[in-house]
Design an enzyme around this catalytic site. Structure first.
Site, short mmCIF file in Angstrom:
data_model
loop_
_atom_site.label_atom_id
_atom_site.label_comp_id
_atom_site.label_asym_id
_atom_site.label_seq_id
_atom_site.Cartn_x
_atom_site.Cartn_y
_atom_site.Cartn_z
N ASP A 39 0.86 -1.18 0.00
CA ASP A 39 0.00 0.00 0.00
C ASP A 39 0.90 1.23 0.00
OD1 ASP A 39 -2.12 1.70 0.17
OD2 ASP A 39 -2.87 1.00 2.11
N ASP A 74 -2.84 2.62 -6.01
CA ASP A 74 -1.87 2.69 -4.92
C ASP A 74 -1.73 1.42 -4.10
OD1 ASP A 74 -4.43 2.90 -3.90
OD2 ASP A 74 -3.89 4.38 -2.37
N GLU A 75 -2.36 0.32 -4.51
CA GLU A 75 -2.20 -0.90 -3.73
C GLU A 75 -2.38 -2.14 -4.60
OE1 GLU A 75 -5.44 -1.97 -0.97
OE2 GLU A 75 -6.42 -0.10 -1.56
#
Length: 370
Positions: free
Chosen positions: A22, A120-121
């Site tokens: 993350d 983002d992850e």
């Protein structure tokens, strides 16, 4: 008479090795990286409500702003009330998407079993790796920082639910491991809202039932949870026992094979650039041969000292020969197409895409062959 249910048997599978990566306040971090003057400011990624009649929603905020209570999905007007000195930046999703691609390129250096969740992850399945996962995760975090100047947090466990919880446990720049013996002490201490599947309405009902923490949820029987929350109740019964058998969903066919070199000190001449491209051509050829693949498109990537990234590509109708001399020649042409060496470089990459197994070869037939 009270209705009862047959209790479904459960199995805790612990043989997988899952990472959840993350990126820390991803959009805000990119903006701060590109404008260091923002480093000590409260940064909120949203349209400035003072300029658009109070409209807009927060995409994310850096940790300075979060300390004031700002969080994603909050209205920009409410964020302004909480952090009146904050800097509002209109989201630039083109830039964030490019940074996300760069992060995923690094993931692919460790495994191709990647399930993206958002820009983002992502989940990574490293079950086939034998080395120490903590050391591997540290290397990945360091590589992301060295190449992109961005930090990340990583959770390691044997399933997706626990890996995600672990990645959220010690942000920013965290690395947390949850082993089978850690399940009870870790989950019992979690607030009920942290358990996957517990949204706002479910959490409200949980509190009405006296359930505040993971330990409270663990005390509820399977019958009680199914009766109260139907199918979701059974999933909650599993999750609070650390059970999640969902696989990492990844593309089985690899879409590209490439190599990148990051430089510190920076590359400062065309001769150095050509020398590095020659090395990359050899490495990509070897990787293609190991994977028994060949492709039709070669991509040259250049990132300068200011983190500006450009790519140039060449596509052939036939497959490009897995030959370092051929790849080097094409890459040199792409460098010339990009304008040659113009300023110091911090990264050079070479990637083959439009891949097909080597079993599929170029077959050129003469129209006049008898």
């Amino acid at each position: 008479m009270m209705e009862t249910f047959l209790e479904f048997p459960l199995k805790l599978e612990t043989n997988r090795k899952i990472l959840h990566v993350d990126m820390d306040a991803f959009y805000a971090q990119i903006e701060i990286r590109d404008n260091p003057a923002l480093a000590n400011q409260q940064v909120i990624i949203a349209r400035d409500p003072r300029r658009n009649g109070g409209k807009g929603v927060v995409a994310t905020a850096n940790y300075n702003a979060r300390a004031k209570g700002v969080h994603s999905a909050m209205s920009a007007a409410e964020a302004l009330d909480l952090a009146p000195k904050a800097v509002f930046i209109t989201p630039n999703f083109t830039k964030y998407r490019e940074a996300s691609h760069q992060v995923h390129d690094i993931f692919h250096e460790f495994t191709d079993k990647i399930e993206p969740v958002a820009f983002d992850e992502a989940y990574l399945d490293l079950s086939d790796r034998t080395e120490n996962l903590v050391a591997l995760a540290h290397r990945m975090q360091q590589k992301i920082y060295d190449e992109l100047h961005l930090t990340s947090s990583v959770g390691i466990s044997f399933n997706k639910f626990l890996a995600k919880l672990a990645s959220e446990h010690n942000k920013p720049v965290g690395l947390t491991v949850i082993r089978p013996e850690d399940i009870r002490p870790f989950l019992d201490a979690e607030p009920i809202e942290s358990i996957r599947g517990v949204g706002a309405k479910t959490a409200e009902r949980m509190r009405e039932l006296g359930v505040q923490t993971g330990a409270d949820l663990y005390q509820m029987s399977q019958d009680e949870l199914i009766s109260e929350f139907n199918r979701q109740g059974f999933e909650l019964y599993e999750r609070i026992r650390g059970i999640d058998n969902r696989p990492v969903m990844y593309e089985r066919q690899r879409k590209s094979i490439g190599k990148e070199h990051t430089f510190n000190p920076l590359i400062r001449s065309e001769d150095e650039t050509l020398a590095e491209i020659k090395i990359l051509a050899k490495e990509v050829t070897e990787a293609l041969s190991r994977q028994k693949m060949h492709g039709q498109t070669l991509v040259l990537k250049l990132r300068d000292e200011n983190f500006n990234t450009v790519t140039h590509r060449m596509t052939q109708n036939d497959f490009i020969d897995n030959d370092p001399v051929v790849l080097n020649r094409i890459a040199n042409d792409l460098l010339e197409e990009a304008g040659g060496f113009r300023q110091p470089l911090r990264l050079i990459g070479l990637t083959m895409t439009n891949l097909t197994p080597l079993a599929f070869e170029n077959i050129a037939l003469s129209l006049y062959e008898s």
